[in-house]
Design a protein around this motif. Structure first.
Motif, PDB file in Angstrom:
ATOM      1  N   LEU A  94       0.813  -1.221   0.000  1.00 65.78           N
ATOM      2  CA  LEU A  94       0.000   0.000   0.000  1.00 65.78           C
ATOM      3  C   LEU A  94       0.843   1.266   0.000  1.00 65.78           C
ATOM      4  O   LEU A  94       0.353   2.348   0.313  1.00 65.78           O
ATOM      5  N   GLU A  95       2.105   1.154  -0.382  1.00 70.91           N
ATOM      6  CA  GLU A  95       3.020   2.282  -0.249  1.00 70.91           C
ATOM      7  C   GLU A  95       2.666   3.474  -1.126  1.00 70.91           C
ATOM      8  O   GLU A  95       3.148   4.590  -0.887  1.00 70.91           O
ATOM      9  N   ARG A  96       1.799   3.291  -2.153  1.00 71.01           N
ATOM     10  CA  ARG A  96       1.375   4.437  -2.962  1.00 71.01           C
ATOM     11  C   ARG A  96       0.097   5.083  -2.433  1.00 71.01           C
ATOM     12  O   ARG A  96      -0.319   6.127  -2.934  1.00 71.01           O
ATOM     13  N   MET A  97      -0.526   4.480  -1.435  1.00 75.52           N
ATOM     14  CA  MET A  97      -1.766   5.017  -0.866  1.00 75.52           C
ATOM     15  C   MET A  97      -1.434   5.808   0.397  1.00 75.52           C
ATOM     16  O   MET A  97      -1.520   5.300   1.512  1.00 75.52           O
ATOM     17  N   THR A  98      -1.029   7.047   0.225  1.00 76.50           N
ATOM     18  CA  THR A  98      -0.439   7.822   1.313  1.00 76.50           C
ATOM     19  C   THR A  98      -1.237   9.071   1.687  1.00 76.50           C
ATOM     20  O   THR A  98      -0.750   9.909   2.442  1.00 76.50           O
ATOM     21  N   ALA A  99      -2.450   9.197   1.184  1.00 74.22           N
ATOM     22  CA  ALA A  99      -3.181  10.452   1.365  1.00 74.22           C
ATOM     23  C   ALA A  99      -3.721  10.640   2.769  1.00 74.22           C
ATOM     24  O   ALA A  99      -4.195   9.691   3.401  1.00 74.22           O
ATOM     25  N   VAL A 100      -3.632  11.868   3.260  1.00 70.49           N
ATOM     26  CA  VAL A 100      -4.420  12.299   4.412  1.00 70.49           C
ATOM     27  C   VAL A 100      -5.728  12.825   3.821  1.00 70.49           C
ATOM     28  O   VAL A 100      -5.764  13.880   3.198  1.00 70.49           O
ATOM     29  N   ARG A 101      -6.805  12.084   3.988  1.00 66.36           N
ATOM     30  CA  ARG A 101      -8.052  12.408   3.312  1.00 66.36           C
ATOM     31  C   ARG A 101      -8.765  13.597   3.931  1.00 66.36           C
ATOM     32  O   ARG A 101      -9.361  14.419   3.219  1.00 66.36           O
ATOM     33  N   ASP A 102      -8.738  13.680   5.250  1.00 63.74           N
ATOM     34  CA  ASP A 102      -9.478  14.745   5.924  1.00 63.74           C
ATOM     35  C   ASP A 102      -8.958  14.903   7.345  1.00 63.74           C
ATOM     36  O   ASP A 102      -8.622  13.915   8.008  1.00 63.74           O
ATOM     37  N   VAL A 103      -8.892  16.157   7.793  1.00 67.55           N
ATOM     38  CA  VAL A 103      -8.534  16.448   9.178  1.00 67.55           C
ATOM     39  C   VAL A 103      -9.620  17.356   9.753  1.00 67.55           C
ATOM     40  O   VAL A 103      -9.950  18.378   9.167  1.00 67.55           O
ATOM     41  N   ASP A 104     -10.173  16.954  10.880  1.00 62.98           N
ATOM     42  CA  ASP A 104     -11.254  17.710  11.515  1.00 62.98           C
ATOM     43  C   ASP A 104     -10.834  18.054  12.945  1.00 62.98           C
ATOM     44  O   ASP A 104     -11.025  17.260  13.873  1.00 62.98           O
ATOM     45  N   PRO A 105     -10.264  19.248  13.165  1.00 61.41           N
ATOM     46  CA  PRO A 105      -9.769  19.591  14.495  1.00 61.41           C
ATOM     47  C   PRO A 105     -10.880  19.879  15.511  1.00 61.41           C
ATOM     48  O   PRO A 105     -10.601  19.931  16.709  1.00 61.41           O
ATOM     49  N   ILE A 106     -12.109  20.069  15.032  1.00 61.17           N
ATOM     50  CA  ILE A 106     -13.220  20.271  15.961  1.00 61.17           C
ATOM     51  C   ILE A 106     -13.738  18.923  16.469  1.00 61.17           C
ATOM     52  O   ILE A 106     -14.006  18.732  17.657  1.00 61.17           O
ATOM     53  N   ASN A 107     -13.846  17.947  15.554  1.00 63.50           N
ATOM     54  CA  ASN A 107     -14.247  16.594  15.934  1.00 63.50           C
ATOM     55  C   ASN A 107     -13.069  15.790  16.479  1.00 63.50           C
ATOM     56  O   ASN A 107     -13.243  14.686  16.987  1.00 63.50           O
ATOM     57  N   PHE A 108     -11.875  16.349  16.359  1.00 61.05           N
ATOM     58  CA  PHE A 108     -10.644  15.671  16.772  1.00 61.05           C
ATOM     59  C   PHE A 108     -10.528  14.308  16.088  1.00 61.05           C
ATOM     60  O   PHE A 108     -10.339  13.269  16.730  1.00 61.05           O
ATOM     61  N   THR A 109     -10.624  14.321  14.747  1.00 61.27           N
ATOM     62  CA  THR A 109     -10.475  13.106  13.958  1.00 61.27           C
ATOM     63  C   THR A 109      -9.681  13.396  12.687  1.00 61.27           C
ATOM     64  O   THR A 109      -9.582  14.541  12.237  1.00 61.27           O
ATOM     65  N   MET A 110      -9.134  12.349  12.129  1.00 67.80           N
ATOM     66  CA  MET A 110      -8.408  12.410  10.866  1.00 67.80           C
ATOM     67  C   MET A 110      -8.692  11.138  10.081  1.00 67.80           C
ATOM     68  O   MET A 110      -8.683  10.048  10.652  1.00 67.80           O
ATOM     69  N   SER A 111      -8.956  11.295   8.776  1.00 64.54           N
ATOM     70  CA  SER A 111      -9.167  10.144   7.898  1.00 64.54           C
ATOM     71  C   SER A 111      -7.975  10.027   6.956  1.00 64.54           C
ATOM     72  O   SER A 111      -7.579  11.019   6.331  1.00 64.54           O
ATOM     73  N   VAL A 112      -7.397   8.822   6.863  1.00 61.64           N
ATOM     74  CA  VAL A 112      -6.172   8.643   6.074  1.00 61.64           C
ATOM     75  C   VAL A 112      -6.233   7.349   5.273  1.00 61.64           C
ATOM     76  O   VAL A 112      -7.007   6.437   5.590  1.00 61.64           O
ATOM     77  N   ASP A 113      -5.391   7.276   4.239  1.00 60.96           N
ATOM     78  CA  ASP A 113      -5.189   6.030   3.508  1.00 60.96           C
ATOM     79  C   ASP A 113      -4.438   5.029   4.376  1.00 60.96           C
ATOM     80  O   ASP A 113      -3.657   5.410   5.260  1.00 60.96           O
ATOM     81  N   GLY A 114      -4.623   3.746   4.064  1.00 63.44           N
ATOM     82  CA  GLY A 114      -3.931   2.700   4.820  1.00 63.44           C
ATOM     83  C   GLY A 114      -2.426   2.725   4.670  1.00 63.44           C
ATOM     84  O   GLY A 114      -1.700   2.233   5.537  1.00 63.44           O
ATOM     85  N   GLY A 115      -1.928   3.293   3.576  1.00 62.20           N
ATOM     86  CA  GLY A 115      -0.488   3.344   3.363  1.00 62.20           C
ATOM     87  C   GLY A 115       0.167   4.605   3.890  1.00 62.20           C
ATOM     88  O   GLY A 115       1.382   4.792   3.714  1.00 62.20           O
TER      89      GLY A 115
END
Length: 475
Positions: A94-115
């Protein structure tokens, strides 16, 4: 045309330029991990760039009965992500799947790729004044998908928990190519079975983690690190109980470091200096941090005073700058390199009730010393969560076969002692291939039936990470 040739042709079209490696030299680095363990030659290395491409690859392998193994940052210690040496497998990196999809500092969450590399996640969190607290020596190379799949632990479990406590949602490609989309950024969701937990710690045997929703925390505004000298493991444990109370739940890490490990660290990093004037048999590396105003210096100084009064510590140093703190924590990193430089040795990461650690340490040290008086025991680890890395360096004069045989004997005995304390043979490294035999011996019949049932439900043909955790069925 052979099955392998057909596979390569199909995957080359499916993944596009740069998405497939077939040259032996290009694939070499996918056949070895950080400790130097080597796997077999893979059928090829697939490098999908999207979740959809991962699903397409897995669906093709499912249709044609082709075994595959997902792979992250090559930092595993139990051989779980290495390609099989007997039955060739497709490596899915999964080394090409490196995206930080979303960062939500109010919800204190982050969605990222598995790589996505762990350090990249930590940097993205810091950019919005947040913190992702998972802290590992391999954070510059390990990937979130691997962290999830191995239920990674590290230095900050004491305060923040394992990876299992840091995940809110997952996206997983199932063994038949379907996509389980559980990417919910909800802090509370009590709607039936918590399916994401099936995949956390499953080591890729139930699916490939392609995305994760992670918990964030307020970024620490103040942090203090200290090195404490202690006369015994028993004193370390008593000091830990005192520190939990003295530091008002702000204790982040509390690491046991024996003198042998400090010497290994200075051997591996010659610029490191002995932090204290006189040597001690044991040390504690500790850290406390706060996201708001807190007088950490006074808390730690109070701990020093009470520890000295009671004889639980004999000396200590409090870092007064980030540079000094960094040098203290370099000890923890360099001692791992020092161990690796000594060649093949026994690595364990056993888990016990914290209150049992001293008795276990005494008994294991005595019995291992009786079995092999020339061996060097280096027992260190995360005191705050009961995780002890009881590692053994064999006598250097042994040949490869004698060394391997001795290490196997010592491991068996050590795991027998762990069982006597109702402990676990793996606190954070997982099972993979290397610990499978010992793991199966610890399972009750209901436990084995449930695990085997889950594997058969999701992967009845044992095509994804076959032979890891659970053995392949006898054909």
């Amino acid at each position: 045309m052979t099955i392998q040739a057909t596979l390569i042709d199909e995957l080359a079209v499916m993944l596009g330029q740069g998405g497939l490696l077939t040259d032996i030299d290009d694939m070499a680095r996918y056949c070895v991990d950080w400790p130097g363990y080597r796997g077999g030659a893979p059928l090829a290395v697939a490098r999908p760039a999207t979740t959809r491409q991962v699903a397409d690859v897995v669906r093709y392998c499912h249709r044609h009965d082709i075994p595959l193994v997902p792979q992250g940052g090559h930092s595993g210690l139990v051989g779980g992500a290495l390609p099989d040496g007997e039955r060739p497998e497709l490596v899915v990196s999964l080394e090409r799947m490196t995206a930080v999809r979303d960062v939500d500092p109010i919800n204190f969450t982050m969605s990222v790729d598995g790589g996505c590399v762990l350090q990249s996640v930590k940097d993205a969190a810091e950019a919005v004044d947040c913190d992702f607290p998972l802290s590992l020596g391999a954070q510059g190379s390990c990937q979130i998908g691997g962290n999830v799949s191995t239920n990674a632990g590290g230095l900050n479990v004491l305060r923040y928990g394992m990876m299992r406590q840091l995940v809110l949602g997952l996206e997983v490609v199932l063994p038949d190519g379907r996509i389980y989309n559980g990417m919910k950024a909800l802090h509370k969701d009590n709607t039936g079975y918590d399916l994401k937990q099936l995949f956390i710690g499953a080591e890729g045997t139930l699916g490939i983690v392609t995305g994760a929703v992670l918990k964030l925390f307020p970024r620490p505004q103040v942090s203090r690190s200290a090195l404490l000298a202690c006369p015994s493991v028993a004193a370390v444990l008593e000091l830990y109980a005192l520190a939990r109370r003295s530091c008002c739940d702000l204790l982040t890490a509390f690491e046991l470091v024996p003198r042998t490990c400090l010497e290994l660290a200075m051997e591996a990093a010659p610029d490191l200096r002995d932090p204290l004037d006189a040597p001690a048999p044991y040390y504690v590396l500790m850290e406390a941090s706060a996201s708001g105003p807190a007088d950490l210096d006074s808390m730690i100084e109070s701990l020093f005073e009470r520890g000295l009064e009671t004889g639980r510590l004999t000396d200590g140093v409090l870092a007064t700058s980030e540079a000094q703190a960094g040098n203290l924590w370099r000890i923890r990193e360099a001692m791992l390199e020092g161990q690796r430089n000594r060649g093949e040795h026994l690595r364990t990461d056993v888990s016990l009730p914290i209150s049992s650690l001293n008795t276990f340490h005494e008994r294991a040290t005595e019995e291992i010393g009786t079995l092999c008086p020339q061996a060097t025991i280096i027992a260190y680890g995360h005191i705050g969560d009961g995780n002890l890395h009881f590692n053994i360096l064999p006598p250097p004069e042994l040949g490869p076969d004698e060394r391997s045989s001795l290490l196997h004997e010592l491991e068996e005995r050590l795991f027998e002692i762990v069982a006597d304390f109702d402990g676990s043979i793996s606190a954070e490294h997982g099972i993979g291939r290397f610990k499978q035999t010992a793991f199966l011996e610890t399972l009750s019949e209901p436990e084995y039936d449930i695990m085997r049932g889950l594997k058969r439900l999701l992967d009845p043909r044992y095509l994804i990470s076959p032979g890891r955790i659970l053995p392949r069925p006898v054909e």
